[in-house]
Write a protein that holds these residues in place. Sequence first.
Motif, short mmCIF file in Angstrom:
data_model
loop_
_atom_site.label_atom_id
_atom_site.label_comp_id
_atom_site.label_asym_id
_atom_site.label_seq_id
_atom_site.Cartn_x
_atom_site.Cartn_y
_atom_site.Cartn_z
N HIS A 109 30.11 26.06 -56.09
CA HIS A 109 30.21 27.44 -56.56
C HIS A 109 30.90 28.37 -55.59
CE1 HIS A 109 26.92 28.74 -53.88
NE2 HIS A 109 26.46 27.52 -54.10
N GLY A 110 31.13 27.93 -54.34
CA GLY A 110 31.76 28.83 -53.37
C GLY A 110 32.19 28.07 -52.13
N THR A 111 32.44 28.79 -51.06
CA THR A 111 32.88 28.18 -49.81
C THR A 111 31.74 27.35 -49.21
OG1 THR A 111 34.33 30.06 -49.38
CG2 THR A 111 33.82 28.63 -47.52
N VAL A 112 32.05 26.16 -48.78
CA VAL A 112 31.05 25.25 -48.22
C VAL A 112 31.17 25.21 -46.70
CG1 VAL A 112 30.98 23.83 -50.30
CG2 VAL A 112 32.62 23.27 -48.49
N PRO A 113 30.11 24.81 -45.97
CA PRO A 113 30.16 24.74 -44.50
C PRO A 113 30.93 23.51 -44.02
CG PRO A 113 28.01 24.02 -45.27
CD PRO A 113 28.78 24.48 -46.49
N PHE A 114 32.22 23.68 -43.85
CA PHE A 114 33.09 22.53 -43.57
C PHE A 114 32.74 21.81 -42.27
CE2 PHE A 114 35.76 25.27 -46.31
CZ PHE A 114 36.00 24.37 -47.32
N TYR A 115 32.21 22.53 -41.28
CA TYR A 115 31.94 21.90 -39.99
C TYR A 115 30.80 20.87 -40.08
CZ TYR A 115 28.59 25.77 -40.11
OH TYR A 115 27.63 26.66 -40.51
N VAL A 116 29.76 21.16 -40.88
CA VAL A 116 28.69 20.16 -41.01
C VAL A 116 29.12 19.03 -41.94
CG1 VAL A 116 26.78 21.69 -40.43
CG2 VAL A 116 27.52 21.54 -42.80
N ILE A 117 30.00 19.33 -42.89
CA ILE A 117 30.54 18.27 -43.75
C ILE A 117 31.38 17.31 -42.92
CG2 ILE A 117 32.15 17.80 -45.64
CD1 ILE A 117 31.12 20.32 -47.00
N ALA A 118 32.12 17.85 -41.93
CA ALA A 118 32.89 16.98 -41.04
C ALA A 118 31.96 16.07 -40.24
CB ALA A 118 33.72 17.84 -40.09
N GLY A 119 30.80 16.61 -39.83
CA GLY A 119 29.82 15.79 -39.13
C GLY A 119 29.25 14.70 -40.02
N MET A 120 28.98 15.04 -41.27
CA MET A 120 28.50 14.04 -42.23
C MET A 120 29.55 12.95 -42.45
SD MET A 120 26.29 12.95 -44.64
CE MET A 120 25.29 14.20 -45.47
N ALA A 121 30.81 13.36 -42.57
CA ALA A 121 31.88 12.38 -42.78
C ALA A 121 31.96 11.40 -41.62
CB ALA A 121 33.21 13.10 -42.98
N ALA A 122 31.81 11.90 -40.39
CA ALA A 122 31.86 11.03 -39.22
C ALA A 122 30.68 10.06 -39.21
CB ALA A 122 31.86 11.88 -37.95
N SER A 123 29.51 10.56 -39.60
CA SER A 123 28.32 9.69 -39.66
C SER A 123 28.49 8.59 -40.70
CB SER A 123 27.08 10.53 -39.98
OG SER A 123 26.82 11.46 -38.95
N LEU A 124 28.98 8.97 -41.87
CA LEU A 124 29.19 7.98 -42.93
C LEU A 124 30.24 6.94 -42.51
CD1 LEU A 124 29.15 10.28 -46.09
CD2 LEU A 124 27.34 8.74 -45.30
N GLU A 125 31.25 7.39 -41.79
CA GLU A 125 32.26 6.45 -41.30
C GLU A 125 31.64 5.42 -40.36
OE1 GLU A 125 36.63 6.46 -39.03
OE2 GLU A 125 35.59 8.36 -39.44
N LEU A 126 30.75 5.88 -39.48
CA LEU A 126 30.07 4.97 -38.55
C LEU A 126 29.18 3.99 -39.31
CD1 LEU A 126 29.10 4.00 -35.78
CD2 LEU A 126 27.46 5.90 -35.77
N ILE A 127 28.38 4.51 -40.23
CA ILE A 127 27.48 3.65 -41.00
C ILE A 127 28.27 2.61 -41.80
CG2 ILE A 127 25.89 3.63 -42.98
CD1 ILE A 127 24.80 6.31 -41.88
N ASN A 128 29.34 3.05 -42.43
CA ASN A 128 30.15 2.12 -43.23
C ASN A 128 30.89 1.11 -42.36
OD1 ASN A 128 29.45 3.15 -45.75
ND2 ASN A 128 31.02 4.72 -45.67
N SER A 129 31.21 1.49 -41.12
CA SER A 129 31.90 0.54 -40.24
C SER A 129 30.98 -0.61 -39.84
CB SER A 129 32.40 1.27 -38.98
OG SER A 129 31.33 1.67 -38.13
N VAL A 130 29.68 -0.33 -39.75
CA VAL A 130 28.70 -1.38 -39.46
C VAL A 130 28.32 -2.12 -40.74
CG1 VAL A 130 26.39 -1.87 -38.53
CG2 VAL A 130 27.81 -0.07 -37.50
N GLY A 131 28.13 -1.34 -41.81
CA GLY A 131 27.75 -1.92 -43.10
C GLY A 131 26.27 -1.70 -43.36
N ILE A 132 25.94 -1.14 -44.51
CA ILE A 132 24.55 -0.83 -44.81
C ILE A 132 23.70 -2.08 -44.96
CG2 ILE A 132 24.88 -0.68 -47.31
CD1 ILE A 132 22.52 1.44 -45.06
N LYS A 133 24.27 -3.17 -45.42
CA LYS A 133 23.51 -4.43 -45.52
C LYS A 133 23.11 -4.90 -44.12
CE LYS A 133 25.51 -6.16 -49.86
NZ LYS A 133 24.23 -6.18 -50.62
N THR A 134 24.02 -4.80 -43.18
CA THR A 134 23.74 -5.20 -41.79
C THR A 134 22.69 -4.29 -41.18
OG1 THR A 134 25.99 -6.05 -41.50
CG2 THR A 134 24.76 -5.53 -39.50
#
Length: 222
Positions: A109-134
């Motif tokens: 609905h409006g402007t989102v907090p891009f800085y925390v979204i960038a932090g989330m993106a980095a975290s997801l990248e790390l998790i996906n690099s290891v693999g959730i099954k692992t």
Amino acid sequence: LVQFSNGQRVDAQAISKVAHEHQALVALDAIQACGGVEVYPEKMAVDFLTFGGSKFLMAPRGVGLCYISSRVIETMDPPLQGWVNYDYSDGNYMNKNPPYREGAARFEHGTVPFYVIAGMAASLELINSVGIKTIAAHNHNLTSMMIEAFEKAGLEVITPHDPAKRGALINVRLAPGKDPQKVVEHLDEHYQIKVSARFSGIRLSTHLYNTETEIQTAIAAL
């Protein structure tokens, strides 16, 4: 999805089946699950799945995710309204009755907090690099180590033993007369072990960065 105090995981698929048979929708809080164990909302047939980023997703505070199934998303009106909810792809911003944007975009609905979204993106990248099954297998191995060791020592673990019925955390009850909060403070001060006091016990959580040596230290300290 995963209970915060003792780590019990509910059978979401069974809950969804019963709910849908009675024309009810299912919304699950998965903050104690996502990032630490495998979570598949489509397989569970839930309608909504929400989770913040600051737990097992290792993201900054102030950001989270909400899954909405394709069965219900197009039937919903966004609870918050702003110009971003609507489809102005034709460039006519004076349109008084524009349609909603398709999919999840209708809820932006409006402007989102891009800085925390960038932090989330980095975290997801790390998790996906290891693999959730692992990660899930690693966490289940560490929690199984703790359950076995604590019960061998005569302590009561109030977490399900079956890995399919628990998340990446357990709760162990202490010997009679022990103050859980004092034990939490002692472990932090003398062993740099971070745990929590929950429901007359100690909650211990595991993740991809924990090692078997750390778990053995926690077991010996307790």
